[in-house]
Scaffold this motif. Structure first.
Motif, PDB file in Angstrom:
ATOM      1  N   ASP A 194     101.467 142.822  20.370  1.00 43.03           N
ATOM      2  CA  ASP A 194     101.023 143.635  21.355  1.00 43.03           C
ATOM      3  C   ASP A 194      99.442 143.305  21.632  1.00 43.03           C
ATOM      4  O   ASP A 194      99.103 142.250  21.258  1.00 43.03           O
ATOM      5  N   ASN A 195      98.746 144.074  22.342  1.00 45.44           N
ATOM      6  CA  ASN A 195      97.428 143.792  22.814  1.00 45.44           C
ATOM      7  C   ASN A 195      96.519 143.516  21.948  1.00 45.44           C
ATOM      8  O   ASN A 195      95.545 142.584  21.986  1.00 45.44           O
ATOM      9  N   LEU A 196      96.686 143.860  20.713  1.00 44.63           N
ATOM     10  CA  LEU A 196      95.639 143.903  19.315  1.00 44.63           C
ATOM     11  C   LEU A 196      96.247 142.829  18.774  1.00 44.63           C
ATOM     12  O   LEU A 196      95.914 142.385  17.642  1.00 44.63           O
ATOM     13  N   GLN A 197      97.427 142.070  19.130  1.00 44.52           N
ATOM     14  CA  GLN A 197      97.852 140.787  18.356  1.00 44.52           C
ATOM     15  C   GLN A 197      98.634 141.367  17.132  1.00 44.52           C
ATOM     16  O   GLN A 197      98.876 140.544  16.199  1.00 44.52           O
ATOM     17  N   GLU A 198      98.955 142.668  17.035  1.00 46.03           N
ATOM     18  CA  GLU A 198      99.622 142.979  15.888  1.00 46.03           C
ATOM     19  C   GLU A 198     101.198 142.669  16.330  1.00 46.03           C
ATOM     20  O   GLU A 198     101.724 142.448  17.366  1.00 46.03           O
ATOM     21  N   GLU A 199     101.917 142.339  14.962  1.00 46.51           N
ATOM     22  CA  GLU A 199     103.241 141.703  15.147  1.00 46.51           C
ATOM     23  C   GLU A 199     104.384 142.937  14.529  1.00 46.51           C
ATOM     24  O   GLU A 199     104.026 143.568  13.723  1.00 46.51           O
ATOM     25  N   TRP A 200     105.555 142.747  15.263  1.00 41.29           N
ATOM     26  CA  TRP A 200     106.675 143.102  14.748  1.00 41.29           C
ATOM     27  C   TRP A 200     107.649 141.945  14.922  1.00 41.29           C
ATOM     28  O   TRP A 200     107.833 141.367  15.850  1.00 41.29           O
ATOM     29  N   THR A 201     108.361 141.715  13.742  1.00 42.03           N
ATOM     30  CA  THR A 201     109.388 140.742  13.587  1.00 42.03           C
ATOM     31  C   THR A 201     110.864 141.278  13.661  1.00 42.03           C
ATOM     32  O   THR A 201     110.977 142.004  12.852  1.00 42.03           O
ATOM     33  N   LEU A 202     111.728 140.696  14.406  1.00 40.27           N
ATOM     34  CA  LEU A 202     113.133 141.176  14.719  1.00 40.27           C
ATOM     35  C   LEU A 202     114.007 140.289  14.179  1.00 40.27           C
ATOM     36  O   LEU A 202     113.829 138.807  14.777  1.00 40.27           O
ATOM     37  N   GLN A 245     110.333 144.234  11.077  1.00 40.92           N
ATOM     38  CA  GLN A 245     109.372 144.532  10.202  1.00 40.92           C
ATOM     39  C   GLN A 245     108.190 144.363  11.012  1.00 40.92           C
ATOM     40  O   GLN A 245     107.818 143.449  11.729  1.00 40.92           O
ATOM     41  N   SER A 246     107.251 145.236  10.634  1.00 43.35           N
ATOM     42  CA  SER A 246     105.817 145.301  11.087  1.00 43.35           C
ATOM     43  C   SER A 246     105.226 144.386  10.273  1.00 43.35           C
ATOM     44  O   SER A 246     105.213 143.860   9.224  1.00 43.35           O
ATOM     45  N   GLY A 247     103.994 143.564  10.805  1.00 45.52           N
ATOM     46  CA  GLY A 247     103.313 142.681  10.304  1.00 45.52           C
ATOM     47  C   GLY A 247     101.966 143.097   9.564  1.00 45.52           C
ATOM     48  O   GLY A 247     101.040 142.223   9.226  1.00 45.52           O
ATOM     49  N   ASP A 248     101.544 144.404   9.568  1.00 38.89           N
ATOM     50  CA  ASP A 248     100.327 145.094   9.257  1.00 38.89           C
ATOM     51  C   ASP A 248     100.467 145.344   7.664  1.00 38.89           C
ATOM     52  O   ASP A 248     101.278 145.081   7.035  1.00 38.89           O
ATOM     53  N   ARG A 249      99.334 145.974   7.257  1.00 34.57           N
ATOM     54  CA  ARG A 249      99.086 146.239   5.796  1.00 34.57           C
ATOM     55  C   ARG A 249     100.302 147.244   5.227  1.00 34.57           C
ATOM     56  O   ARG A 249     100.545 147.478   4.281  1.00 34.57           O
ATOM     57  N   ASN A 250     100.476 148.317   6.426  1.00 35.84           N
ATOM     58  CA  ASN A 250     101.643 149.318   5.920  1.00 35.84           C
ATOM     59  C   ASN A 250     102.725 148.945   6.468  1.00 35.84           C
ATOM     60  O   ASN A 250     103.369 149.444   7.324  1.00 35.84           O
ATOM     61  N   THR A 251     103.185 147.975   5.792  1.00 33.02           N
ATOM     62  CA  THR A 251     104.585 147.315   6.278  1.00 33.02           C
ATOM     63  C   THR A 251     105.856 148.441   6.432  1.00 33.02           C
ATOM     64  O   THR A 251     105.820 149.153   5.362  1.00 33.02           O
ATOM     65  N   ILE A 252     106.218 148.279   7.492  1.00 32.09           N
ATOM     66  CA  ILE A 252     107.436 149.132   7.634  1.00 32.09           C
ATOM     67  C   ILE A 252     108.694 148.232   8.131  1.00 32.09           C
ATOM     68  O   ILE A 252     108.361 147.324   8.859  1.00 32.09           O
TER      69      ILE A 252
END
Length: 159
Positions: free
Chosen positions: A64-72, A95-102
């Protein structure tokens, strides 16, 4: 998006006289020139007539704009010619790429790669720190990390 007469990937006739690449990495950019997706896979097959692509073992990273990642990841996927929509099949893991992994798991998924909206009517499982939620069907907005399970919701939380 997915041809009604699609044959299993193991059928050699499926890609006869078609274009293909193996062990590939492709990058997609937003209208403003920002890197917004990276698509990798074992093989990409593209019928000359339609331009749609079939991908074996897709690994898609959405930024996204903040360079946060989602990997599919999945066993296979169909992607339209403009790379705006995709249908993922079997063993899907998001999977989300941040500290609060989902982590989200399901067997079929349709996604709009431009607005990061996804949906399925299949059973889903959402795992995050301290709990798991299961149900049937999912509407999700990855840009805002909002998830709505449609029915038969069960949750288990552990402190």
């Amino acid at each position: 998006l997915r041809p009604e007469t699609a044959l299993p990937i193991s059928e050699p006739e499926l890609f006869k006289d078609k274009l293909y690449i193996t062990d590939f990495t492709a990058r997609g950019y937003s209208d403003s020139g920002q890197l917004d997706r990276i698509v990798k896979g074992e093989r990409l097959n593209q019928p000359v007539e339609t331009g749609d692509s079939h991908i074996q073992s897709p690994d898609v990273t959405l930024l996204d704009n903040l360079q946060e990642e989602w990997t599919l990841t999945a066993t296979s996927a169909w992607m339209d010619e403009r790379q705006a929509h995709a249908s993922l099949d079997e063993n899907i893991r998001i999977q989300s790429g941040d500290r609060n992994t989902i982590t989200i798991q399901t067997s079929k998924l349709d996604i709009n790669l431009n607005n990061r909206q996804l949906q399925t009517d299949q059973p889903v499982e959402i795992l995050q720190a301290g709990g798991v939620t299961r149900g049937e069907g999912l509407q999700a907005d990855l840009k805002n990390a909002r998830f709505e399970i449609k029915s038969k919701v069960e949750s288990l939380y552990e402190p």
